[in-house]
Design an enzyme around this catalytic site. Structure first.
Site: not given
Ligand code: PHB
Ligand code: APR
Length: 390
Positions: A72, A200, A292, A296, A384
């Site tokens: 990505h 997000y 989460p 990280k 990120y």
């Molecule tokens: C996930 O796909 O489980 C996931 C992706 C990004 C995050 C946290 C969890 O920031």
């Protein structure tokens, strides 16, 4: 039993450490409390930094990841339903790879076993001894009775609820912690992801995240109360909430379907200092937890064991203690950078019940700055995609 490095915990940190040590000709044994099936079945996060991907590929673990991982070059941030893209690749020249931690774990287990590595599963009553002496050991019980592994060093890779960190006398360890007044309700569903990239979402009703494991497997999260009852959240209600929080564009196209997994996770920021106690070293979730939001957790564990494996190699190969002596400081430097980023990103995206309206307007101003300013987007993107390994 005797080995050079005794590793407590067979999650990604312990497995990767064992793998890296093997490549340096250093012997290790992993002692894991759970069964192999349990460890391989745990669903965890899924975003790998470029540095993590490169390390796995350079050490022979890249084949399936290259086939099945999704690269990505950007992520989206939805602010009250309006979507903004952050072009990670253009801003940093790097990208992230969506490849489940579960898959990384399976690849590691396979590689360790193929190389003749020893992983003891279903070890009961694991305990660590003598890490302040020259003769440390790990003890546990199996159906055959008590077992003991003598080693030169112990690596505590046993996660947040493990036994290594609590074995350190209270006066020698300092912990820093922040708990958040909400959790994430996550579902996995065999549906096409709503977008090619992660979204997000910051919404008045709370945070949401649209993620994925493959082109046919979606992973979604919504912010929830800590005392949430899964029975109160049938799939239909979760999809409705996702549609609201992700915004009208996503709501119009999202493919819904039955969830195949549903669970709640609390959010926590936690650091234990230092990460070395005599001949015992903590790595991964045993030493630190990040919420989460910034994805990280796994990447930090990988960064820890990369530094730790180098330190052990310097010891066994060159007889130098320089790497071992600087491990804690080097690892913690990166840990605190990731703590800052994960805390900041979490604080902007979640709904804080009872906060004054000013706080929400500040979040919106932060997110507007993040998505509207090249300097802010650049700083975000650097964090990120992952800081260089130091
Ligand atoms: C996930 O796909 O489980 C996931 C992706 C990004 C995050 C946290 C969890 O920031
Ligand atoms: N004895 C032996 N093994 C133990 C013990 C114990 N007392 N306690 C826990 N374990 C095992 C767990 O069963 C688990 O398999 O240690 C392992 C720790 O693995 P993780 O919790 O996955 O932690 P870590 O390897 O540091 O991985 C980093 O990144 O995405 C994040 O939190 C996520 O797990 C992830 C982490």
């Amino acid at each position: 039993m005797r080995t050079q490095v005794g590793i407590v915990g067979g999650g990604p940190a312990g497995l990767l450490l064992s793998h890296l040590l093997h490549r340096q000709g250093i012997d290790s044994v992993i002692v894991e409390r759970r069964s192999r099936a349990y460890v391989e079945g745990r669903i965890r996060a899924g975003v790998l930094e470029q540095g993590t991907v490169d390390l796995l590929a350079e050490t022979g673990l890249g084949a399936r990841m290259a086939r099945e991982g999704l690269v990505h070059g950007g992520i989206e941030i939805a602010i009250d339903g309006a979507r903004h893209r952050i072009d990670l690749a253009a801003l940093t020249g790097k990208s992230v790879t969506v490849y489940g931690q579960t898959e990384v774990t399976k690849d590691l287990i396979e590689a360790r076993l193929a190389a003749g590595g020893t992983i003891v599963y279903e070890a009961d009553e694991v305990s660590v001894h003598g890490f302040d002496s020259d003769t440390p050991s790990i003890r546990w019980r199996t159906a055959d009775g008590p077992q003991e592994l003598h080693c030169d060093f112990i690596a505590g890779c046993d996660g947040f609820h493990g036994v290594c960190r609590p074995s350190v006398p209270a006066g020698r360890i300092r912990t820093y912690e922040r708990v958040y007044p909400f959790g994430w309700l996550g579902i996995l569903s065999q549906t096409e992801p709503v977008s090619d990239e992660l979204i997000y979402a910051s919404h008045d009703r709370g945070f949401a995240l649209a993620s994925m494991r493959s082109h046919a497997l979606s992973r979604y999260y919504i912010q929830c109360d800590l005392d949430v009852k899964l029975d109160d959240w049938p799939d239909e209600r979760i999809w409705d909430e996702l549609k609201t929080r992700l915004g009208p564009e996503a709501a119009a196209t999202i493919e819904t379907g039955p969830s195949i997994e549903k669970s709640v996770a609390p959010l926590r920021s936690f650091v234990a200092e230092p990460m070395r106690f005599g001949r015992m070293f903590l790595a991964g979730d045993a030493a630190h937890i990040v919420p989460p939001t910034g994805a990280k957790g796994l990447n930090l564990a990988v960064a820890d064991v990369r530094v730790l494996a180098e330190a052990f190699a310097e010891h066994f190969r060159d007889g130098s203690s320089a790497g071992i002596d600087s491990y804690s400081e080097r690892a913690l430097k990166r840990v605190w950078k990731a703590q800052r980023f994960s805390w900041w990103f979490s604080a902007q995206l979640h709904r804080y019940d009872g906060a004054e309206p000013f706080a929400r307007r500040l979040q919106l101003a932060e997110l507007d700055y993040l998505t509207g300013s090249e300097a802010a987007s650049h700083a975000f993107a650097e964090n990120y995609v992952g800081l260089p390994f130091g």
